[in-house]
Design a protein around this motif. Structure first.
Motif, short mmCIF file in Angstrom:
data_model
loop_
_atom_site.label_atom_id
_atom_site.label_comp_id
_atom_site.label_asym_id
_atom_site.label_seq_id
_atom_site.Cartn_x
_atom_site.Cartn_y
_atom_site.Cartn_z
N ALA A 211 0.81 -1.22 0.00
CA ALA A 211 0.00 0.00 0.00
C ALA A 211 0.84 1.27 0.00
CB ALA A 211 -0.92 0.01 1.22
N ASP A 212 0.51 2.20 -0.90
CA ASP A 212 1.03 3.57 -0.82
C ASP A 212 0.28 4.33 0.28
OD1 ASP A 212 2.70 3.30 -3.19
OD2 ASP A 212 0.81 3.35 -4.32
N SER A 227 6.00 -3.95 10.33
CA SER A 227 6.13 -5.09 9.42
C SER A 227 4.99 -5.16 8.41
CB SER A 227 6.19 -6.40 10.22
OG SER A 227 4.95 -6.67 10.85
N TYR A 228 3.92 -4.40 8.63
CA TYR A 228 2.79 -4.35 7.69
C TYR A 228 2.96 -3.25 6.65
CZ TYR A 228 -0.28 -7.38 10.53
OH TYR A 228 -0.85 -8.43 11.21
N LEU A 229 3.99 -2.42 6.78
CA LEU A 229 4.04 -1.20 5.99
C LEU A 229 5.12 -1.23 4.92
CD1 LEU A 229 3.67 1.43 8.86
CD2 LEU A 229 1.87 0.44 7.43
N LYS A 230 4.76 -0.74 3.76
CA LYS A 230 5.71 -0.46 2.70
C LYS A 230 6.50 0.80 3.09
CE LYS A 230 5.40 1.02 -2.19
NZ LYS A 230 4.41 1.26 -3.28
N PRO A 231 7.78 0.85 2.84
CA PRO A 231 8.52 2.07 3.15
C PRO A 231 7.88 3.29 2.49
CG PRO A 231 10.05 0.30 2.66
CD PRO A 231 8.68 -0.23 2.35
N ASP A 232 7.67 4.33 3.29
CA ASP A 232 7.12 5.60 2.82
C ASP A 232 5.63 5.54 2.50
OD1 ASP A 232 9.55 7.26 2.93
OD2 ASP A 232 10.24 5.79 1.47
N ALA A 233 4.92 4.59 3.10
CA ALA A 233 3.46 4.60 3.02
C ALA A 233 2.92 5.75 3.87
CB ALA A 233 2.90 3.28 3.52
#
Length: 297
Positions: A211-212, A227-233
C-alpha cells in the motif's frame, strides 16, 4: 504521483487538530456568505439515552457549530423513549425547512432499530451520510452527503500528498459501513487502486505491505506495526481503542504508532489525528446540506 522518499526513516505526524481547525475556519467564512444570502445553516442533534461518550460527542459538536456560526438544536430523550416517538421527532425535523441537517447520535438503545431510524431521515438532511440513498450515491460516484470520518481522511491525505491521489494503491483495513466501505468508495472516486482487507482475508500483512496509502479501521489496538508497511506509506489510523498500559489507561489506534514512525512517510496520531476531522466534516456536511436545500426552493 511521485512520493518523496523518507530518507530519515522518521515519519511526519499528520496533525488532525490543525487541519480540522483550518477546515472550521474555511466553513466559518462560507457560513457568513450563506447568511448574507438569507440562509442560516441549522443542525439538529438528537440524543437518546445516557451514554457518557455520546454526551461528550454531542457537546463537542454543539461547540463547533457555535464556532462556525451554524445554529444548533438539541433534543435529548430518555433511554426508554419508544422508537415511534423518535421517528415522529425525525418526521418533525424533516418537515421543518429551517433545519438543514439531522444527526441522531449513535449508539441507540437496544430496543430501537438503528436502520429504521437512519432511513427515516431525509437524505438531503442526512449529515452523517448513512442513509441508503447517500450510500448508493457514493458508490455511483455522485455528489451526495458522505460519512464524515472517511471524508475527513481524504482531506488529510490530500493535504499530505497533494490533491491528485490517482494511481496510488490504497489498502483499507476493515469493512464497516461507517468507515471501511465508504472510505474505499471515496478512494475509488479519487482514482486510487483500492483493496479492502478484513477478518477473512488471507495474507493481510503481505497485502498491506503493497500500500502507498493504508487506512486502518479495524478496532484492534496496535494491530498494524512496521512489518505491515511499505517504506514511505502514508498511514491513516481511524482506530480509537482504550487499553491499560503500565498501569494507566491510554487511547491508542489500530496502528502501533511508535513502530510505524520508523517506516512510514506520514502517519496520524491517536488521539489528535482523524478524530477532530470527523466533527469538522459534520459542520461541512451541514453547510453543504443547506446549500443543496436552497437550490430546491
Amino acid at each position: 504521483m511521485n512520493i518523496v522518499m523518507n530518507t530519515q526513516r522518521y515519519a511526519q505526524m499528520i496533525d488532525g487538530k490543525a487541519t480540522a481547525q483550518k477546515v472550521l475556519e474555511e466553513i466559518k467564512i462560507e457560513v457568513v456568505g450563506l447568511k448574507a444570502a438569507g440562509i442560516e445553516p441549522c443542525l439538529a442533534v438528537v440524543l437518546v439515552g445516557d451514554d457518557p461518550a455520546s454526551h461528550v460527542y454531542v457537546r463537542n459538536k454543539v461547540e463547533k457549530a457555535l464556532f462556525v456560526g451554524i445554529r444548533s438544536l438539541e433534543y435529548r430523550m430518555s433511554a426508554e423513549t419508544a422508537q415511534e416517538v423518535l421517528l415522529q421527532k425525525i418526521d418533525e425535523l424533516n418537515a421543518d425547512a429551517a433545519v438543514h441537517g439531522i444527526l441522531v447520535q449513535l449508539p441507540l438503545p437496544d430496543h430501537i432499530d438503528e436502520t429504521a431510524v437512519l432511513q427515516r431521515i431525509n437524505p438531503m438532511k442526512d449529515v452523517d451520510g448513512f442513509h441508503s440513498e447517500n450510500v448508493g450515491g457514493l458508490s455511483q460516484g455522485r455528489d451526495v452527503l458522505t460519512p464524515c470520518t472517511p471524508t475527513g481522511c481524504i482531506r488529510l491525505l490530500k493535504d499530505t500528498l497533494g490533491n491528485d491521489l490517482s494511481g496510488l494503491h490504497a489498502v483499507v483495513v476493515g469493512r464497516s459501513n461507517i468507515v471501511g466501505k465508504p472510505m474505499a468508495a471515496l478512494l475509488l472516486k479519487e482514482s486510487c487502486t483500492v483493496t479492502i482487507v478484513h477478518s477473512r482475508t488471507q495474507n493481510i500483512q503481505e497485502i498491506c505491505k503493497t500500500a502507498d496509502i493504508l487506512v486502518a479501521a479495524v478496532g484492534k489496538p496496535k494491530m498494524i506495526d512496521a512489518s505491515y508497511l511499505k517504506p514511505d506509506a502514508v498511514v491513516i489510523d481511524v482506530g480509537i481503542n482504550r487499553i491499560q498500559e503500565n498501569g494507566k489507561n491510554r487511547l491508542v489506534g489500530d496502528v502501533d504508532y511508535e513502530d510505524a514512525l520508523t517506516v512510514a512517510l506520514a502517519i496520524t496520531p491517536v488521539p489528535g489525528g482523524v478524530g477532530p476531522m470527523t466533527i469538522a466534516y459534520l459542520m461541512k456536511n451541514t453547510l453543504e446540506a443547506a446549500r443543496m436545500q436552497a437550490k430546491q426552493i
